[in-house]
Design an enzyme around this catalytic site. Structure first.
Site, PDB file in Angstrom:
ATOM      1  N   PRO A   2     -77.956 -48.448 -19.547  1.00  0.00           N
ATOM      2  CA  PRO A   2     -78.417 -49.101 -20.868  1.00  0.00           C
ATOM      3  C   PRO A   2     -79.868 -49.092 -20.982  1.00  0.00           C
ATOM      4  O   PRO A   2     -80.790 -49.026 -20.255  1.00  0.00           O
ATOM      5  CB  PRO A   2     -77.963 -50.649 -20.690  1.00  0.00           C
ATOM      6  CG  PRO A   2     -77.153 -50.658 -19.533  1.00  0.00           C
ATOM      7  CD  PRO A   2     -77.515 -49.695 -18.661  1.00  0.00           C
ATOM      8  N   GLU A   3     -80.115 -48.585 -22.346  1.00  0.00           N
ATOM      9  CA  GLU A   3     -81.664 -48.252 -22.927  1.00  0.00           C
ATOM     10  C   GLU A   3     -82.154 -49.672 -23.388  1.00  0.00           C
ATOM     11  O   GLU A   3     -81.359 -50.334 -23.604  1.00  0.00           O
ATOM     12  CB  GLU A   3     -81.891 -47.105 -23.551  1.00  0.00           C
ATOM     13  CG  GLU A   3     -81.284 -46.002 -22.747  1.00  0.00           C
ATOM     14  CD  GLU A   3     -81.406 -44.575 -23.209  1.00  0.00           C
ATOM     15  OE1 GLU A   3     -82.367 -44.363 -24.296  1.00  0.00           O
ATOM     16  OE2 GLU A   3     -80.812 -43.343 -22.957  1.00  0.00           O
ATOM     17  N   LYS A  58     -86.935 -52.249 -20.398  1.00  0.00           N
ATOM     18  CA  LYS A  58     -85.598 -52.435 -20.303  1.00  0.00           C
ATOM     19  C   LYS A  58     -85.357 -53.551 -19.450  1.00  0.00           C
ATOM     20  O   LYS A  58     -84.018 -53.679 -19.082  1.00  0.00           O
ATOM     21  CB  LYS A  58     -85.119 -51.247 -19.824  1.00  0.00           C
ATOM     22  CG  LYS A  58     -85.140 -49.998 -20.398  1.00  0.00           C
ATOM     23  CD  LYS A  58     -84.640 -48.614 -19.444  1.00  0.00           C
ATOM     24  CE  LYS A  58     -85.129 -47.301 -20.239  1.00  0.00           C
ATOM     25  NZ  LYS A  58     -84.829 -46.128 -19.293  1.00  0.00           N
ATOM     26  N   HIS A 104     -66.302 -58.197  -9.633  1.00  0.00           N
ATOM     27  CA  HIS A 104     -67.517 -57.816  -9.911  1.00  0.00           C
ATOM     28  C   HIS A 104     -68.520 -58.808 -10.746  1.00  0.00           C
ATOM     29  O   HIS A 104     -69.582 -58.431 -11.033  1.00  0.00           O
ATOM     30  CB  HIS A 104     -67.811 -56.472 -10.644  1.00  0.00           C
ATOM     31  CG  HIS A 104     -66.925 -55.441  -9.771  1.00  0.00           C
ATOM     32  ND1 HIS A 104     -67.028 -54.972  -8.614  1.00  0.00           N
ATOM     33  CD2 HIS A 104     -65.755 -54.628 -10.501  1.00  0.00           C
ATOM     34  CE1 HIS A 104     -66.384 -54.184  -8.215  1.00  0.00           C
ATOM     35  NE2 HIS A 104     -65.557 -53.851  -9.374  1.00  0.00           N
ATOM     36  N   ARG A 127     -71.653 -51.542  -9.723  1.00  0.00           N
ATOM     37  CA  ARG A 127     -72.356 -50.442  -8.891  1.00  0.00           C
ATOM     38  C   ARG A 127     -73.483 -51.416  -8.071  1.00  0.00           C
ATOM     39  O   ARG A 127     -74.152 -50.716  -7.480  1.00  0.00           O
ATOM     40  CB  ARG A 127     -72.731 -49.420  -9.441  1.00  0.00           C
ATOM     41  CG  ARG A 127     -71.887 -48.634 -10.204  1.00  0.00           C
ATOM     42  CD  ARG A 127     -72.170 -47.518 -11.017  1.00  0.00           C
ATOM     43  NE  ARG A 127     -73.058 -46.540  -9.900  1.00  0.00           N
ATOM     44  CZ  ARG A 127     -73.480 -45.468 -10.472  1.00  0.00           C
ATOM     45  NH1 ARG A 127     -73.474 -44.914 -11.758  1.00  0.00           N
ATOM     46  NH2 ARG A 127     -74.038 -44.333  -9.821  1.00  0.00           N
ATOM     47  N   ARG A 170    -101.914 -33.392 -21.573  1.00  0.00           N
ATOM     48  CA  ARG A 170    -100.681 -33.420 -20.722  1.00  0.00           C
ATOM     49  C   ARG A 170     -99.984 -32.191 -20.844  1.00  0.00           C
ATOM     50  O   ARG A 170     -99.682 -31.709 -21.848  1.00  0.00           O
ATOM     51  CB  ARG A 170     -99.885 -34.824 -21.255  1.00  0.00           C
ATOM     52  CG  ARG A 170    -100.707 -35.897 -20.746  1.00  0.00           C
ATOM     53  CD  ARG A 170     -99.521 -36.985 -21.005  1.00  0.00           C
ATOM     54  NE  ARG A 170    -100.085 -38.322 -20.509  1.00  0.00           N
ATOM     55  CZ  ARG A 170    -100.348 -38.819 -19.132  1.00  0.00           C
ATOM     56  NH1 ARG A 170     -99.708 -38.042 -18.206  1.00  0.00           N
ATOM     57  NH2 ARG A 170    -100.897 -40.113 -19.054  1.00  0.00           N
ATOM     58  N   ARG A 283     -81.894 -34.585 -15.321  1.00  0.00           N
ATOM     59  CA  ARG A 283     -81.006 -35.184 -16.612  1.00  0.00           C
ATOM     60  C   ARG A 283     -80.698 -34.031 -17.882  1.00  0.00           C
ATOM     61  O   ARG A 283     -81.518 -33.323 -17.962  1.00  0.00           O
ATOM     62  CB  ARG A 283     -82.018 -36.378 -17.440  1.00  0.00           C
ATOM     63  CG  ARG A 283     -82.529 -37.335 -16.263  1.00  0.00           C
ATOM     64  CD  ARG A 283     -83.254 -38.602 -17.142  1.00  0.00           C
ATOM     65  NE  ARG A 283     -83.642 -39.440 -16.140  1.00  0.00           N
ATOM     66  CZ  ARG A 283     -84.286 -40.555 -16.543  1.00  0.00           C
ATOM     67  NH1 ARG A 283     -84.781 -40.646 -18.053  1.00  0.00           N
ATOM     68  NH2 ARG A 283     -84.761 -41.469 -15.898  1.00  0.00           N
TER      69      ARG A 283
END
EC number: 3.2.2.23
Length: 293
Positions: A2-3, A58, A104, A127, A170, A283
């Protein structure tokens, strides 16, 4: 994982049931998740009143009446389930399905709300990559998890000027720079892909190469803010669906322009290109090579 929009939607979904409520007791069903629970976790929470629910990047933050705060992260598969007289559901939609298997259920908060109604807030995490930690009174902002976080990508705090300063010099790719939590707090893979598509910026382009182009920086900042705001709004809509039909997905994935759309036509009507997928730092990155340069 989740973001920010999903975590913010979870916060908003939990807020009416948790803020102002008293913790009657806590069921802790295992000694650890990603990290061990704080010592005397259940005992220190029992009898405390929840003053406010917050979010930083987050992380969810729960602020108690004695000054103690809980810092919670959902990890890869964590979710909160509300069981109350006037609600039953999973607050906060996410692109990937979440577990509703009670095996869970690792933490259960038994609450008494100000109106006298009771509620149970259940943390489920197959998890076990989420966690709940304590920040003692006055120490939240200096907690190791929070103290080095960058600017929030919501509201007007994130501007083209801020981005230009962060990116100056950068050499890292734009996508990597946007995912660096020390620069911008809370952005994740999905929304970075979406935000870069809107102003037509390649995720592989060096961040420093666009730092001096203020019009580009303003467009990117605006794209980030709008993507996050729209995703939060879509998550808010899915919250209503969760109460009515438990487990339904949120809406924003139906608006993805590039994420998860490999091989499909670019949604820019002036483009005609095809969405591609590459791997950056382990990713998946989705973008249109024709209109993102």
């Amino acid at each position: 994982m989740p973001e920010l929009p999903e975590v913010e939607t979870v916060r908003r979904g939990l807020q009416p049931f948790m803020e102002g409520a008293t913790v009657v007791r806590v069921e802790q069903n295992r000694p650890d998740l990603r990290f061990a629970f704080p010592e005397n976790f259940a005992e220190r929470l029992s009898g405390r009143r929840i003053e406010a629910l917050g979010r930083r990047a987050k992380y969810l933050t729960v602020h108690l009446d004695d000054g103690l705060s809980i810092i919670s992260h959902l990890g890869m598969s964590g979710s909160f389930r509300i069981e109350a007289e006037d609600a039953q559901g999973l607050p906060g939609g996410f692109h990937h399905e979440r577990s509703k298997n009670s095996l869970h259920d690792h933490v259960v908060f038994h609450l008494m709300r100000p109106d006298g109604a009771s509620a149970r807030i259940i943390y489920n995490d197959p998890r076990r990559f989420g966690f709940m930690l304590f920040a003692e009174k006055g120490a939240l902002e200096e907690h190791p998890l929070l103290k080095d976080l960058g600017v929030e990508p919501t509201g007007n705090l994130l501007s083209g000027e801020v981005l230009a300063a962060l990116f100056k010099g950068r050499r890292t790719p734009l996508k990597a720079a946007l995912l660096d939590q020390r620069l911008i707090a809370g952005l994740g893979n999905i929304y970075v892909c979406e935000a870069l598509w809107r102003p037509g910026l390649s995720p592989m382009r060096a961040a420093g190469s666009v730092a001096g182009e203020m019009d580009v920086m303003e467009r990117l900042a605006g794209a980030i803010r709008s993507v996050i705001a729209q995703a939060i709004a879509a998550g808010g809509s899915s919250l209503k669906d969760y109460i009515q039909a438990d487990g339904a997905l949120g809406y924003f994935q139906h608006s993805f322009s590039v994420y998860g759309r490999e091989g499909k036509p670019c949604r820019n009507p002036a483009c005609g290109g095809t969405v591609e997928r590459v791997v950056q730092s382990g990713r998946s990155t989705f973008f249109c090579a024709s209109c993102q340069t």
